[in-house]
Scaffold this motif. Structure first.
Motif, PDB file in Angstrom:
ATOM      1  N   GLY A  21       0.756  -1.265  -0.157  1.00 36.53           N
ATOM      2  CA  GLY A  21      -0.124   0.034   0.064  1.00 36.53           C
ATOM      3  C   GLY A  21       0.918   1.358   0.041  1.00 36.53           C
ATOM      4  O   GLY A  21       1.909   1.259  -0.793  1.00 36.53           O
ATOM      5  N   PRO A  22       0.476   2.228   0.890  1.00 38.49           N
ATOM      6  CA  PRO A  22       1.378   3.458   0.992  1.00 38.49           C
ATOM      7  C   PRO A  22       2.592   3.432   1.678  1.00 38.49           C
ATOM      8  O   PRO A  22       3.358   4.415   1.632  1.00 38.49           O
ATOM      9  CB  PRO A  22       0.409   4.535   1.755  1.00 38.49           C
ATOM     10  N   TRP A  23       2.761   2.266   2.283  1.00 38.86           N
ATOM     11  CA  TRP A  23       4.116   1.907   3.090  1.00 38.86           C
ATOM     12  C   TRP A  23       5.002   1.295   2.280  1.00 38.86           C
ATOM     13  O   TRP A  23       4.999   0.247   1.708  1.00 38.86           O
ATOM     14  CB  TRP A  23       3.688   1.098   4.321  1.00 38.86           C
ATOM     15  N   GLN A  24       6.275   1.915   2.270  1.00 33.30           N
ATOM     16  CA  GLN A  24       7.358   1.184   1.430  1.00 33.30           C
ATOM     17  C   GLN A  24       8.624   1.006   2.366  1.00 33.30           C
ATOM     18  O   GLN A  24       8.777   1.785   3.528  1.00 33.30           O
ATOM     19  CB  GLN A  24       7.712   2.340   0.539  1.00 33.30           C
ATOM     20  N   PHE A  25       9.323  -0.170   1.772  1.00 39.61           N
ATOM     21  CA  PHE A  25      10.405  -0.309   2.864  1.00 39.61           C
ATOM     22  C   PHE A  25      11.426   0.684   3.001  1.00 39.61           C
ATOM     23  O   PHE A  25      11.553   1.567   1.854  1.00 39.61           O
ATOM     24  CB  PHE A  25      11.074  -1.616   2.392  1.00 39.61           C
TER      25      PHE A  25
END
Length: 177
Positions: A21-25
């Motif tokens: 979703g909107p969360w990136q590593f």
């Protein structure tokens, strides 16, 4: 020439922008907790990470946990199911199977063995087999056969005992390799 380098920069960003979703590593705790629409975020003492009860997965509101290491966000854990009902857990595992299959292609379920001459099992048959396996062994996992670039994705269906009674979990994990 300038457009060529701009295209390379965009492709490079897309290749490293794995996550969910909107969360990136690689995001910091502050970056994660500033993503709008999912607040409030709370600290998770056991992992040193964060979680929100307002995450979304497969169009449904779910708990989502975030684990960090020295390079930032390293694992995203979606709580697909948590509770005492094995039938609900099995249904959630089937939904996870279908979601992963739809979004990432063929799924490998190594612990559930089929007769080599049988037709491919559908998600309902796999769910029944997974419930039986979890009840006897305690855990079954599945993952896409082909992983997307920059991440590892898998699902776990587990059983534990809470106050002497069976309790089930179904998680989907998105991890930086």
């Amino acid at each position: 020439m300038k457009a060529f380098f701009l295209s390379l920069a965009v492709l490079s960003f897309q290749a490293t922008a794995a996550g969910y979703g909107p969360w990136q590593f690689g995001m910091t705790k502050s970056d994660v907790s500033s993503v709008q629409g999912y607040a409030p975020y709370s600290e998770v003492q056991a992992t040193g990470g964060l979680e929100t009860a307002n995450g979304e997965w497969a169009g449904k509101k779910k708990y989502v946990s975030f684990i960090f290491d020295s390079r930032g966000l390293s694992r995203i854990q979606v709580w697909v199911y948590e509770g005492p009902n094995i039938n609900d857990a099995g249904e959630s595992w089937r939904e996870a199977y279908e979601y992963l299959n739809k979004n990432f292609g063929e799924i490998e379920v190594p612990q559930i063995i089929q007769d080599a001459s049988s037709l491919p099992a559908n998600s309902q048959a796999l769910s029944l087999a997974a419930k039986a396996h979890v009840d006897s062994v305690g855990k079954v996992q599945m993952a896409p056969k082909a992983m997307p670039d920059g991440q590892s994705i898998f699902s776990s269906f587990m059983k534990s005992n809470v106050q002497g009674k069976p309790y089930y979990y179904v998680f989907v994990y998105y991890s930086r390799p």
